[in-house]
Design a protein around this motif. Structure first.
Motif, mmCIF file in Angstrom:
data_model
loop_
_atom_site.group_PDB
_atom_site.id
_atom_site.type_symbol
_atom_site.label_atom_id
_atom_site.label_comp_id
_atom_site.label_asym_id
_atom_site.label_seq_id
_atom_site.Cartn_x
_atom_site.Cartn_y
_atom_site.Cartn_z
ATOM 1 N N GLN A 256 -2.975 -8.840 7.647
ATOM 2 C CA GLN A 256 -2.270 -7.584 7.370
ATOM 3 C C GLN A 256 -2.838 -6.885 6.136
ATOM 4 N N ILE A 257 -3.182 -7.653 5.105
ATOM 5 C CA ILE A 257 -3.739 -7.044 3.887
ATOM 6 C C ILE A 257 -5.090 -6.412 4.194
ATOM 7 N N ALA B 199 -4.433 -3.206 6.075
ATOM 8 C CA ALA B 199 -3.870 -2.170 5.201
ATOM 9 C C ALA B 199 -4.939 -1.597 4.275
ATOM 10 N N TYR B 200 -5.745 -2.455 3.681
ATOM 11 C CA TYR B 200 -6.773 -1.986 2.748
ATOM 12 C C TYR B 200 -7.943 -1.312 3.463
ATOM 13 N N GLN C 103 2.482 3.004 3.261
ATOM 14 C CA GLN C 103 2.432 2.029 4.341
ATOM 15 C C GLN C 103 3.520 0.978 4.122
ATOM 16 N N PRO D 114 0.811 -1.214 0.000
ATOM 17 C CA PRO D 114 0.000 0.000 0.000
ATOM 18 C C PRO D 114 0.848 1.269 0.000
ATOM 19 N N ARG E 98 -7.798 0.975 5.419
ATOM 20 C CA ARG E 98 -7.519 2.417 5.487
ATOM 21 C C ARG E 98 -8.017 3.162 4.262
ATOM 22 N N ASN E 99 -8.148 2.480 3.117
ATOM 23 C CA ASN E 99 -8.486 3.173 1.868
ATOM 24 C C ASN E 99 -9.632 2.567 1.071
ATOM 25 N N ALA F 204 2.290 -5.377 3.371
ATOM 26 C CA ALA F 204 1.383 -6.212 4.150
ATOM 27 C C ALA F 204 1.408 -7.618 3.556
#
Length: 164
Positions: free
Chosen positions: A87-88, A91-92, A79, A76, A94-95, A82
């Motif tokens: 973790q993915i 991370a995702y 970031q 990402p 957030r957006n 991930a």
């Protein structure tokens, strides 16, 4: 293509899909070459792109992460990398959410590895706001899964004015 080759392909790109609605306004872009034409993907690769769009637009980062191999990686923007579903998903989260249309401009496959190079926009038919590389690997069940995902915007974010 082996994993080392896939890593080389990945090194040529930047970082994963940003939500357009949450992105800063872009700087004025330099004149760009015309968009590359779309290519037709094999059905399984096409399914991955359509599922990615559907789950991203529905703000379901866990479902996007489920498209990845167990050891898959997302890189990402802004970031740390991930790896793995937890973790993915984080991370995702957030957006993710908001409209997303993916289109392929290149595809190659060799044995158990493949890659898709493409562009993304908020709606199909709009000019690409960014580009991506998704590396696929064939799982033990014979189905393609995402091994790595990276993307970047076509223009740089607007910089804050310099203090006077």
């Amino acid at each position: 293509m082996n994993l080392k080759s896939a890593a080389c392909v990945l090194a040529l790109s930047a970082a994963p899909i940003l939500a357009f609605a949450q992105s800063p306004a872009p700087q004025a872009a330099a004149p760009q070459a015309p968009a590359l034409p779309s290519v037709q993907l094999p059905p399984e690769a096409e399914r991955i792109l359509r599922d990615y769009e559907k789950h991203w637009s529905a703000n379901n980062p866990a479902a996007v992460a489920a498209l990845f191999a167990a050891d898959g990686m997302a890189l990402p923007n802004g970031q740390m990398p991930a790896q793995g579903a937890a973790q993915i998903t984080a991370a995702y989260a957030r957006n993710a959410g908001g409209p997303l249309a993916l289109r392929a401009i290149a595809y190659s496959e060799s044995k158990d590895m493949a890659y898709i190079v493409g562009g993304f926009a908020q709606q199909a038919g709009q000019p690409d706001g960014g580009k991506f590389i998704i590396v696929l690997k064939r799982g033990a069940d014979g189905k393609w899964q995402i091994a790595a995902d990276m993307d970047n915007m076509n223009s740089m974010p607007r910089r804050a004015p310099k203090p006077q």
